[in-house]
Every structure is written in C-alpha cells, then in structure tokens.
Design an enzyme around this catalytic site. Structure first.
Site, PDB file in Angstrom:
ATOM      1  N   LEU A  11       6.479   1.533   4.530  1.00 17.16           N
ATOM      2  CA  LEU A  11       7.576   2.139   3.694  1.00 17.16           C
ATOM      3  C   LEU A  11       8.169   3.412   3.881  1.00 17.16           C
ATOM      4  CD1 LEU A  11       6.198   1.131  -0.073  1.00 17.16           C
ATOM      5  CD2 LEU A  11       7.630  -0.344   1.328  1.00 17.16           C
ATOM      6  N   GLU A  63      -3.410   2.812   5.438  1.00 14.85           N
ATOM      7  CA  GLU A  63      -3.314   3.971   4.473  1.00 14.85           C
ATOM      8  C   GLU A  63      -3.877   5.383   4.570  1.00 14.85           C
ATOM      9  OE1 GLU A  63      -0.610   3.568   3.065  1.00 14.85           O
ATOM     10  OE2 GLU A  63      -0.569   1.546   3.108  1.00 14.85           O
ATOM     11  N   GLY A 107       0.670  -1.192  -0.375  1.00 17.32           N
ATOM     12  CA  GLY A 107       0.143   0.129   0.103  1.00 17.32           C
ATOM     13  C   GLY A 107       0.979   1.152   0.013  1.00 17.32           C
TER      14      GLY A 107
HETATM   15 NI    NI Z   1       2.474   3.177   5.805  1.00 22.18          NI
END
Ligand code: NI
Length: 169
Positions: free
Chosen positions: A95, A137, A49
């Site tokens: 990330l 997200e 995501g």
């Molecule tokens: Ni994240």
C-alpha cells in the site's frame, strides 16, 4: 473512526525502525482504537496487511487479513520469527508503493511469536501467503520495503513511476 493516511515510497519516515510496544498499553482504548482504524484503512485500501510504520506510528505491530472473505483479522504486536524453512517466490505489492508489483523470495514456512490484541502471547506456524505477508509487514517495522529487494535501477524506475503518477493525480 477514520481512515489513516498511508505513507508512500520514497517518504523517509518509512525508513524509521519501530520500537517495541509496551504490553501494558495494549488494552488501552487509544491503542485498541488505533488497531480498529488500521484494519479499516487496510480493508478500504484494499490490502491484506498494514504495518504501524505505514501510518507513521513507529511501534512494532501490524494487522493482517489474507482471507478472501476479509473475516480473519490478525494482530501481531512485538512479532519475532523464531523459525524459518524453505523458500518461496511471490509477487508482492504494498500500500506504500501503489500500483507496483514484483517477485520477492522469502521463507516458505515460519514460526512467529507475538502478542495478540488481547495482549496475550501466541505462537503461529504460517506458510504460503500468510507467511509472505508476515515477513513483508515485519520488514516495514525495520524500515525496509519490498522494493529494497529489487536492483537499484529497478527501484529508481519505481520511484519515477510513482512520482509521475502523483503528478498526474
Ligand atoms: Ni507493505
């Protein structure tokens, strides 16, 4: 197409609250290209995501693909959760917080309403990993990170670990 740079914790830009996307902009080539670049960036990372906030675009949309074959790309524009049920604990990563994983408690089942990449509204019932990913997200769009669910002490340890990893790189 290009891979987009991903902002990393504790970059203050990750704390920006995103604004709604103007639906009239969705069909525009520049917006569609941005979606393609976000997918490319997410798959290359690799991740499941990516919220626009993470690539320094502070508008309410995100891309997700939780399939093993990376063949189920989903776009959520101006997402809203309209129903939540139950609880699940999942070990999450991000990330923007590379190499860090921690258990987070979230709703087990959700109903999310959003616009797709064709600009059309849809409603999706999700559970398990997809439900986790949508909630994770959507937090980004509010300027929130999964490490915010940890104790201040643990969050400080994460910050130091990332700073050390960056110095070593
Ligand atoms: Ni994240």
């Amino acid at each position: 197409m290009a891979l987009l740079p991903i902002l990393e914790f504790p970059d203050p830009r990750l704390r920006t609250r995103a604004l709604d996307v103007d639906p009239a902009r969705v069909p525009e080539p520049a917006f569609q290209q941005l979606l393609d670049e976000m997918f490319e960036t997410m798959y290359a990372a690799p991740g499941i995501g990516l919220a626009a906030s993470q690539v320094d675009v502070h508008q309410r949309f995100m891309v997700i693909d939780v399939s093993e074959e990376c063949d189920d790309p989903r776009v959520f524009i101006n997402p809203r959760i309209t129903r939540r049920d139950g609880e699940q604990v999942h070990q999450e990563g991000c990330l923007s917080v590379p190499g860090i994983f921690a258990d987070v408690t979230r709703s087990e089942r959700i109903t999310v309403e959003a616009l797709g990449r064709d600009g059309q509204p849809f409603s999706l019932e999700a559970d398990g990993l997809l439900a986790v990913c949508v909630q994770h997200e959507m937090d980004h769009l509010e300027g929130k990170l999964f490490v915010d669910y940890l104790s201040p002490l643990k969050r400080e340890m994460v910050r130091k670990k990332l700073a050390k990893a960056r110095r070593a790189a």
